[in-house]
Scaffold this motif. Structure first.
Motif, PDB file in Angstrom:
ATOM      1  N   THR A  38       8.977   7.071  14.648  1.00  0.00           N
ATOM      2  CA  THR A  38       7.918   6.208  15.198  1.00  0.00           C
ATOM      3  C   THR A  38       6.609   6.356  14.419  1.00  0.00           C
ATOM      4  OG1 THR A  38       7.251   7.832  16.900  1.00  0.00           O
ATOM      5  CG2 THR A  38       8.948   6.220  17.495  1.00  0.00           C
ATOM      6  N   GLU A  39       6.709   6.326  13.116  1.00  0.00           N
ATOM      7  CA  GLU A  39       5.536   6.317  12.248  1.00  0.00           C
ATOM      8  C   GLU A  39       5.455   4.984  11.529  1.00  0.00           C
ATOM      9  OE1 GLU A  39       3.976  10.309  10.745  1.00  0.00           O
ATOM     10  OE2 GLU A  39       6.039  10.247  10.016  1.00  0.00           O
ATOM     11  N   ILE A  40       4.250   4.552  11.246  1.00  0.00           N
ATOM     12  CA  ILE A  40       4.060   3.255  10.590  1.00  0.00           C
ATOM     13  C   ILE A  40       3.955   3.454   9.083  1.00  0.00           C
ATOM     14  CG2 ILE A  40       2.584   1.225  10.364  1.00  0.00           C
ATOM     15  CD1 ILE A  40       1.674   1.679  13.224  1.00  0.00           C
ATOM     16  N   ILE A  41       4.887   2.853   8.362  1.00  0.00           N
ATOM     17  CA  ILE A  41       4.791   2.757   6.911  1.00  0.00           C
ATOM     18  C   ILE A  41       3.995   1.490   6.639  1.00  0.00           C
ATOM     19  CG2 ILE A  41       6.052   2.545   4.744  1.00  0.00           C
ATOM     20  CD1 ILE A  41       8.435   3.890   6.133  1.00  0.00           C
ATOM     21  N   GLU A  42       2.813   1.631   6.043  1.00  0.00           N
ATOM     22  CA  GLU A  42       1.871   0.526   5.958  1.00  0.00           C
ATOM     23  C   GLU A  42       1.996  -0.267   4.665  1.00  0.00           C
ATOM     24  OE1 GLU A  42      -1.894   2.601   6.503  1.00  0.00           O
ATOM     25  OE2 GLU A  42      -1.995   1.779   8.531  1.00  0.00           O
ATOM     26  N   ARG A  43       1.684  -1.548   4.783  1.00  0.00           N
ATOM     27  CA  ARG A  43       1.582  -2.385   3.597  1.00  0.00           C
ATOM     28  C   ARG A  43       0.592  -1.750   2.613  1.00  0.00           C
ATOM     29  NH1 ARG A  43      -0.942  -8.545   3.415  1.00  0.00           N
ATOM     30  NH2 ARG A  43      -0.664  -8.875   1.177  1.00  0.00           N
ATOM     31  N   GLY A  44       0.992  -1.636   1.365  1.00  0.00           N
ATOM     32  CA  GLY A  44       0.155  -1.002   0.350  1.00  0.00           C
ATOM     33  C   GLY A  44       0.534   0.428   0.056  1.00  0.00           C
ATOM     34  N   ASP A  45       1.288   1.072   0.960  1.00  0.00           N
ATOM     35  CA  ASP A  45       1.756   2.432   0.673  1.00  0.00           C
ATOM     36  C   ASP A  45       2.632   2.412  -0.573  1.00  0.00           C
ATOM     37  OD1 ASP A  45       0.415   3.503   2.807  1.00  0.00           O
ATOM     38  OD2 ASP A  45       2.164   3.648   4.124  1.00  0.00           O
ATOM     39  N   GLU A  46       2.583   3.474  -1.337  1.00  0.00           N
ATOM     40  CA  GLU A  46       3.294   3.540  -2.611  1.00  0.00           C
ATOM     41  C   GLU A  46       4.316   4.666  -2.611  1.00  0.00           C
ATOM     42  OE1 GLU A  46      -0.702   1.974  -4.979  1.00  0.00           O
ATOM     43  OE2 GLU A  46       0.012   4.038  -5.264  1.00  0.00           O
ATOM     44  N   PHE A  47       5.411   4.457  -3.345  1.00  0.00           N
ATOM     45  CA  PHE A  47       6.466   5.468  -3.364  1.00  0.00           C
ATOM     46  C   PHE A  47       7.268   5.409  -4.655  1.00  0.00           C
ATOM     47  CE2 PHE A  47       8.418   1.658  -1.623  1.00  0.00           C
ATOM     48  CZ  PHE A  47       9.688   1.636  -2.163  1.00  0.00           C
ATOM     49  N   TYR A  48       7.970   6.511  -4.911  1.00  0.00           N
ATOM     50  CA  TYR A  48       8.908   6.595  -6.027  1.00  0.00           C
ATOM     51  C   TYR A  48      10.315   6.806  -5.471  1.00  0.00           C
ATOM     52  CZ  TYR A  48       5.108   7.225  -9.437  1.00  0.00           C
ATOM     53  OH  TYR A  48       4.009   7.049 -10.230  1.00  0.00           O
ATOM     54  N   ILE A  49      11.303   6.328  -6.212  1.00  0.00           N
ATOM     55  CA  ILE A  49      12.707   6.583  -5.915  1.00  0.00           C
ATOM     56  C   ILE A  49      13.278   7.461  -7.021  1.00  0.00           C
ATOM     57  CG2 ILE A  49      15.012   5.545  -5.697  1.00  0.00           C
ATOM     58  CD1 ILE A  49      13.752   3.138  -4.396  1.00  0.00           C
ATOM     59  N   GLN A  50      14.076   8.417  -6.635  1.00  0.00           N
ATOM     60  CA  GLN A  50      14.690   9.344  -7.592  1.00  0.00           C
ATOM     61  C   GLN A  50      15.366   8.588  -8.733  1.00  0.00           C
ATOM     62  OE1 GLN A  50      17.697  11.780  -5.773  1.00  0.00           O
ATOM     63  NE2 GLN A  50      17.606  13.364  -7.349  1.00  0.00           N
TER      64      GLN A  50
END
Length: 364
Positions: free
Chosen positions: A231-243
């Protein structure tokens, strides 16, 4: 006592700002108001300390001649160079014989496209451009919706170029674009690297690591993930990497995790296939640790400067001039912060080579 130089979390940054304001109980500035000024200051801070996000696009420059003259179709059995992405990415067809235009609606086969207008007769020549583009020197950048400015453009990658922007279209200042036909035995270099300066990010998640929960195909812009907080919000604009991926991906729509998982939408599309249970890592903060105190001071100054207007005409224990003292403190603090930031601003405009067809790859 050990000193922790790791990035502060959103909550830790908020606590620091409240401490600077001597308002840890939020009696003057509630968390909503502070949140607003944090977001606004993340944009402002990027003007002094850029947050550069690289995104790779592809040029589009295929050419050919129609071989059938079928109504509302483009047929080219000589080259058979059409792909599914021509419809997905709304490629533009320019009939250069008649100077007429259409957009790809469907790929019928590698040699036939369905197009939005009946513009092609047998033997007439065509060129293909990127979505909403008018020539082969242009790329569509409209999927990047949150940038402040374009910092640099490279085509081919490793060769910086000048550019112009027309709304959602970026035009590269080069003299020659190679053929982007993906069926050629020797493929041309079609990648364009654009570095966007975006607002800094302070991710509000409490768990920044998870895994993909399905296999992904190159080009996919959605994928299921798990192993996150619940129940956490992943927000528009958040950035991430994939292995095993070089690309930095950006979330395009808010989503709330359920059962420690969610299906996320992002841009750009996957640079390569991904496998179930590949690691995914969200960026906690794009601020350098050494810049966090200055950033917190910027937020505090902006918040107090805004709040000072409430006190105009008010009567306080300290006298009628209290609002002015309040505002003066904020202005002095803001001037101090901007002075520190301006010392680090490095701006230069250069003219880069337009290249050419000869003299090495694009003539450099």
């Amino acid at each position: 006592m050990a000193i922790n130089y790791a990035n502060r979390t959103y909550a830790e940054m908020q606590n620091l700002i409240e401490q600077m304001l001597q308002d840890t109980g939020n009696s003057t500035f509630d968390t909503t108001e502070l949140g607003y000024w944090i977001e606004e200051s993340l944009k402002e801070f990027a003007n002094y300390k850029p947050h550069l996000v690289p995104v790779v696009f592809q040029i589009e420059s295929r050419t050919g001649s129609d071989t059938a003259g079928t109504s509302s179709k483009l047929t080219d059995t000589n080259k058979s160079q059409f792909v599914a992405g021509d419809a997905t990415f709304e490629k533009v067809i320019h009939n250069t014989t008649d100077d007429t235009w259409a957009v790809v609606e469907a790929q019928d086969s590698t040699s036939v496209l369905s197009i939005s207008a009946d513009i092609m007769a047998s033997g007439e020549n065509y060129e293909i451009y990127n979505k909403r583009c008018w020539n082969e020197y242009q790329i569509y950048i409209g999927d990047v919706t949150d940038y402040l400015e374009v910092d640099s453009v490279e085509y081919p990658i490793g060769h910086k170029r000048n550019w112009k922007i027309y709304n959602d279209v970026l035009e590269i200042a080069v003299n020659y674009i190679e053929d982007s036909d993906s069926t050629l035995s020797t493929l041309s270099r079609v990648d364009v690297l654009v570095r966007f300066n975006k607002p800094h990010r302070l991710n509000q998640l409490t768990d920044w690591s998870g895994e993909t929960n399905a296999n992904g195909t190159k080009g996919d812009k959605t994928i299921a993930i798990d192993g996150m907080g619940d129940t956490e919000i992943i927000e528009r604009g958040d950035e991430f990497y994939i292995q095993y991926h070089r690309a930095l991906y950006t979330i395009m729509a808010d989503v709330t995790t359920r059962g420690n998982g969610a299906t996320i939408t992002f841009f750009p599309g996957l640079e390569a296939a991904s496998t179930d249970n590949d690691d995914i890592e969200f960026i906690k903060s794009t601020l350098h640790p050494q810049d966090e105190d200055v950033f917190a001071q910027l937020v505090a100054a902006r918040a107090v400067l805004s709040d000072s207007i409430r006190h105009i005409g008010g009567i306080s224990i300290a006298g009628a001039g209290t609002w002015f003292d309040y505002q003066s403190w904020a202005r002095d603090k803001l001037a101090e912060v901007l002075s520190k930031l301006n010392k680090n601003v490095m701006r230069s405009k250069k003219m880069y080579s337009r290249g050419g067809r000869f003299g090495g790859l694009l003539g450099r």
